[in-house]
Every structure is written in structure tokens, then in C-alpha cells.
Design an enzyme around this catalytic site. Sequence first.
Site, PDB file in Angstrom:
ATOM      1  N   SER A  28      -1.252   2.431   5.176  1.00 22.90           N
ATOM      2  CA  SER A  28      -0.905   2.603   6.594  1.00 22.90           C
ATOM      3  C   SER A  28       0.506   3.171   6.770  1.00 22.90           C
ATOM      4  CB  SER A  28      -1.026   1.266   7.340  1.00 22.90           C
ATOM      5  OG  SER A  28      -0.012   0.386   6.897  1.00 22.90           O
ATOM      6  N   GLY A  29       1.171   3.492   5.664  1.00 19.50           N
ATOM      7  CA  GLY A  29       2.521   4.060   5.752  1.00 19.50           C
ATOM      8  C   GLY A  29       2.482   5.547   6.093  1.00 19.50           C
ATOM      9  N   HIS A 172      17.417  12.802   5.702  1.00 23.12           N
ATOM     10  CA  HIS A 172      16.081  12.224   5.902  1.00 23.12           C
ATOM     11  C   HIS A 172      16.024  11.448   7.224  1.00 23.12           C
ATOM     12  CE1 HIS A 172      15.608  13.066   1.576  1.00 23.12           C
ATOM     13  NE2 HIS A 172      14.308  13.017   1.805  1.00 23.12           N
ATOM     14  N   LYS A 176      14.089   5.867   6.339  1.00 24.93           N
ATOM     15  CA  LYS A 176      14.185   5.874   4.869  1.00 24.93           C
ATOM     16  C   LYS A 176      15.100   4.738   4.408  1.00 24.93           C
ATOM     17  CE  LYS A 176      14.775   8.867   0.845  1.00 24.93           C
ATOM     18  NZ  LYS A 176      13.584   8.285   0.168  1.00 24.93           N
TER      19      LYS A 176
HETATM   20  N1  LIG Z   1       7.399  11.707  -4.238  1.00 30.13           N
HETATM   21  C1  LIG Z   1       7.295  12.287  -3.050  1.00 30.13           C
HETATM   22  O1  LIG Z   1       6.892  13.465  -2.940  1.00 30.13           O
HETATM   23  C2  LIG Z   1       7.620  11.491  -1.837  1.00 30.13           C
HETATM   24  C3  LIG Z   1       8.069  10.213  -1.980  1.00 30.13           C
HETATM   25  N2  LIG Z   1       8.238   9.420  -0.887  1.00 30.13           N
HETATM   26  C4  LIG Z   1       8.575   8.028  -1.166  1.00 30.13           C
HETATM   27  O2  LIG Z   1       7.420   7.244  -0.904  1.00 30.13           O
HETATM   28  C5  LIG Z   1       7.783   5.938  -0.482  1.00 30.13           C
HETATM   29  C6  LIG Z   1       7.081   5.600   0.817  1.00 30.13           C
HETATM   30  O3  LIG Z   1       7.537   6.457   1.846  1.00 30.13           O
HETATM   31  P1  LIG Z   1       6.921   6.363   3.315  1.00 30.13           P
HETATM   32  O4  LIG Z   1       5.457   6.575   3.283  1.00 30.13           O
HETATM   33  O5  LIG Z   1       7.765   7.227   4.172  1.00 30.13           O
HETATM   34  O6  LIG Z   1       7.237   4.828   3.650  1.00 30.13           O
HETATM   35  P2  LIG Z   1       6.508   3.853   4.680  1.00 30.13           P
HETATM   36  O7  LIG Z   1       7.463   2.732   4.911  1.00 30.13           O
HETATM   37  O8  LIG Z   1       6.006   4.616   5.861  1.00 30.13           O
HETATM   38  O9  LIG Z   1       5.233   3.335   3.888  1.00 30.13           O
HETATM   39  C7  LIG Z   1       5.320   2.448   2.826  1.00 30.13           C
HETATM   40  C8  LIG Z   1       4.022   1.700   2.717  1.00 30.13           C
HETATM   41  O10 LIG Z   1       4.114   0.814   1.607  1.00 30.13           O
HETATM   42  C9  LIG Z   1       3.922  -0.520   2.037  1.00 30.13           C
HETATM   43  N3  LIG Z   1       4.800  -1.413   1.278  1.00 30.13           N
HETATM   44  C10 LIG Z   1       6.109  -1.704   1.503  1.00 30.13           C
HETATM   45  N4  LIG Z   1       6.552  -2.563   0.573  1.00 30.13           N
HETATM   46  C11 LIG Z   1       5.508  -2.845  -0.226  1.00 30.13           C
HETATM   47  C12 LIG Z   1       5.336  -3.693  -1.339  1.00 30.13           C
HETATM   48  N5  LIG Z   1       6.351  -4.427  -1.818  1.00 30.13           N
HETATM   49  N6  LIG Z   1       4.123  -3.750  -1.913  1.00 30.13           N
HETATM   50  C13 LIG Z   1       3.108  -3.027  -1.435  1.00 30.13           C
HETATM   51  N7  LIG Z   1       3.192  -2.201  -0.377  1.00 30.13           N
HETATM   52  C14 LIG Z   1       4.391  -2.108   0.222  1.00 30.13           C
HETATM   53  C15 LIG Z   1       4.270  -0.528   3.516  1.00 30.13           C
HETATM   54  O11 LIG Z   1       3.643  -1.623   4.142  1.00 30.13           O
HETATM   55  P3  LIG Z   1       4.314  -2.244   5.499  1.00 30.13           P
HETATM   56  O12 LIG Z   1       4.257  -1.144   6.506  1.00 30.13           O
HETATM   57  O13 LIG Z   1       3.447  -3.417   5.790  1.00 30.13           O
HETATM   58  O14 LIG Z   1       5.734  -2.598   5.123  1.00 30.13           O
HETATM   59  C16 LIG Z   1       3.729   0.825   3.938  1.00 30.13           C
HETATM   60  O15 LIG Z   1       2.348   0.776   4.151  1.00 30.13           O
HETATM   61  C17 LIG Z   1       9.307   5.952  -0.411  1.00 30.13           C
HETATM   62  O16 LIG Z   1       9.832   5.429  -1.620  1.00 30.13           O
HETATM   63  C18 LIG Z   1       9.645   7.434  -0.298  1.00 30.13           C
HETATM   64  O17 LIG Z   1      10.927   7.736  -0.761  1.00 30.13           O
HETATM   65  C19 LIG Z   1       8.019   9.864   0.372  1.00 30.13           C
HETATM   66  C20 LIG Z   1       7.602  11.150   0.576  1.00 30.13           C
HETATM   67  C21 LIG Z   1       7.392  12.083  -0.509  1.00 30.13           C
HETATM   68  O1  LIG Z   2      11.401   8.945   2.005  1.00 28.63           O
HETATM   69  C1  LIG Z   2      11.041  10.129   2.218  1.00 28.63           C
HETATM   70  O2  LIG Z   2      10.633  10.504   3.313  1.00 28.63           O
HETATM   71  C2  LIG Z   2      11.127  11.072   1.103  1.00 28.63           C
HETATM   72  N1  LIG Z   2      11.403  10.597  -0.078  1.00 28.63           N
HETATM   73  C3  LIG Z   2      11.471  11.312  -1.301  1.00 28.63           C
HETATM   74  C4  LIG Z   2      12.843  11.187  -1.907  1.00 28.63           C
HETATM   75  O3  LIG Z   2      13.449  10.106  -1.856  1.00 28.63           O
HETATM   76  O4  LIG Z   2      13.320  12.152  -2.503  1.00 28.63           O
HETATM   77  C5  LIG Z   2      10.949  12.720  -1.179  1.00 28.63           C
HETATM   78  C6  LIG Z   2      11.164  13.385   0.145  1.00 28.63           C
HETATM   79  O5  LIG Z   2      12.463  13.827   0.215  1.00 28.63           O
HETATM   80  C7  LIG Z   2      10.792  12.497   1.312  1.00 28.63           C
END
Ligand SMILES: NC(=O)C1=CN([C@@H]2O[C@H](COP(=O)(O)OP(=O)(O)OC[C@H]3O[C@@H](n4cnc5c(N)ncnc54)[C@H](OP(=O)(O)O)[C@@H]3O)[C@@H](O)[C@H]2O)C=CC1
Ligand SMILES: O=C(O)C1=N[C@H](C(=O)O)C[C@H](O)C1
Length: 284
Positions: A28-29, A172, A176
Amino acid sequence: MTESISTSSLLSESSTPPLRRIAIAGASGRMGRMLVEAVREAPDCRLAGALDMAGSNAIGADAAAFLGFTSGVSIVADLRTGLKDAQVLIDFTRPEGTLAHLAACRELGVQAVIGTTGFSDAQKAEIAEIAKDIAIMVSPNMSVGVNVTFKLLEMAAKALSTGYDIEIIEAHHRHKVDAPSGTALKMGEVIAGALGRDLKDCAVYAREGITGERDPSTIGFSAIRGGDIVGDHTVLFAGTGERIEITHKSASRVTYAQGALRAVRFLAGQKAGLFDMFDVLGLR
Ligand SMILES: NC(=O)C1=CN([C@@H]2O[C@H](COP(=O)(O)OP(=O)(O)OC[C@H]3O[C@@H](n4cnc5c(N)ncnc54)[C@H](OP(=O)(O)O)[C@@H]3O)[C@@H](O)[C@H]2O)C=CC1
Ligand SMILES: O=C(O)C1=N[C@H](C(=O)O)C[C@H](O)C1
């Protein structure tokens, strides 16, 4: 006749890519939802599980409800239930969540594509250990553009190795939780590696007050947080009389989700091991 039928059936089988059954953690994130949509639209992928944290409002809901569709896959908190039908987990959550998910993946023989950022060195070592048993692709940024940018930076750093001060600036969205971004840190590692330095010895993460003059051997980081900025990264090579800026800007999370699906397809042929997007994209 028989021969021609069997040939055509062989052809159609080999041209159909194998279906990948995918579970999504953090369903759901921001990234979780993007991935549910991407999996739904990919003809070679099927949603096989959806996980979120116990206590989340999303538990029990259909994973595609936010799109106005029914996928038949409910979001659950129990790892075994969420992973039981999956071949691969895509995880964009938080470091502690990812480590717990990976332990379950190892137990169940499920592969993993990890986009989470903010891992400590100890957590990275734990992932490498688990990758001895299952195939894992981990990358702080799954966009093709960013991975090509890493390559450009390697080349630029080598060519500008003296007389240029290196600063990495990232921006960002306000939600974040980690800084600098995983991508900015990876950029720093790539540049430090190209210069024969260790990022641990030359990174400067903050400046305030009387800092003294800039040490030319350092790599500086600045992190901006605000609004709905998806993800901007600039590396500045500041010399005397000129400066070079290499910038990547993300306008949508779709590129990350598409990169994650490319990684899923890449892992299909792997038994175990730790991979990154350079492996997936053939950039190594
Ligand atoms: N590698 C890449 O290309 C990218 C990496 N990212 C990274 O991905 C991660 C998530 O980003 P984003 O989607 O924006 O974040 P969000 O906060 O929108 O989503 C995170 C999700 O993970 C859940 N969550 C949080 N903590 C835990 C836990 N301890 N155990 C299990 N589930 C958990 C949250 O649940 P709840 O809402 O209930 O807290 C939520 O559903 C970040 O680390 C970000 O930096 C992001 C974009 C691109
Ligand atoms: O948290 C984000 O949104 C993103 N996280 C990744 C990062 O920490 O580099 C990738 C992207 O920049 C988006």
C-alpha cells in the site's frame, strides 16, 4: 502433418515468456501501489501475494482496490501466507522490514528484488549472506537513466580527478525518511571508487558554522526535502573557471517499477547470488 503441428506448438511455447508469480511487500506504499499496477499491466507477470505491516489499514483489502479493480489477492501481514504462491518478492519498504522478509524468502526459496534504501553495513552484509542461498537483486535506484548516470559519473570522475571539487545534491519528497538518498550514496561510491578513494574516508554529510576551507579530497552531500519531488540527483564537478553538472530527474515512479520488473525477469535464470541493476541491464 504431425511434424508440422508439433513444430508450431514448440515455436509458440518458446515465444511465450514464462509467467512470473510476484509478491509485493509494502503493497500500500507509494512504490507498492506503482508495482501492483505495473504487474497488472505486464503480460508475463501475475500478482501472487501482497504484504503490509500488521496494524496497517490496508490489511484485508484487495491489493488492486486503489485502482478500482479486484485482483483476488488480499493484503496480508503474515509472511508465509503472502509468499506461499510467489516465485519472487519485490520489496520497497524499510531496512528492518526487508531483512525480515528476506529471512522468510530464504526459508521458502523465494527470490527477491530489493529497492529499499537506508541499509547499515551490517544489514548489507546480512543480505549478502542470504544471497548465498537465494537469488537477490538489490539496487537503490532501478531506473535505467540513473544506472546509465552512474556510468557517466565514473567516466567524469576519472577525467576530472584533479582540480575539481565534487558535490552531490539530491532532492526528494517530504515523506522520505532516509538521507542522503540511496542513489546519492551510490553515486558517491561510484565516484570515490573511480578516484581510488573510500567514500567512508572522504564523505562530508553536513556543514555548519566555521567549517574551514574545503578539503579538495572530500565528496560533499546535500539533501533537500519538500513537497512531492519524486527524485532529483545532481553531481557537481566545480573547477576554476568552469563547472560541470550531471543531473538526473525522475518525474514518475513508473521507471522504478519497470526496472523492478526487468530485475524479476533477469532473476528467473538465477539459482542464487547477489546482483544489481548493472547485471540486469548488462552495464557491468
Ligand atoms: N530502488 C529504487 O528504485 C527506489 C527505492 N525507493 C525506496 O523504497 C522504499 C519505500 O519507498 P516508498 O514506497 O516511497 O515508501 P512508503 O512509505 O510509501 O511505503 C513503504 C511501505 O512499506 C511498509 N513498511 C514500512 N515499514 C515496514 C516494515 N518495518 N516492515 C514491513 N513493511 C514496512 C509501509 O507500511 P505503512 O504504510 O503501514 O507504514 C508501506 O506500505 C524507501 O526505502 C525508498 O527509498 C523508492 C523509490 C525507488
Ligand atoms: O524514497 C524515494 O522516493 C526514492 N528513493 C531512492 C533513493 O533513496 O535513492 C530512489 C529514488 O531516488 C526515490
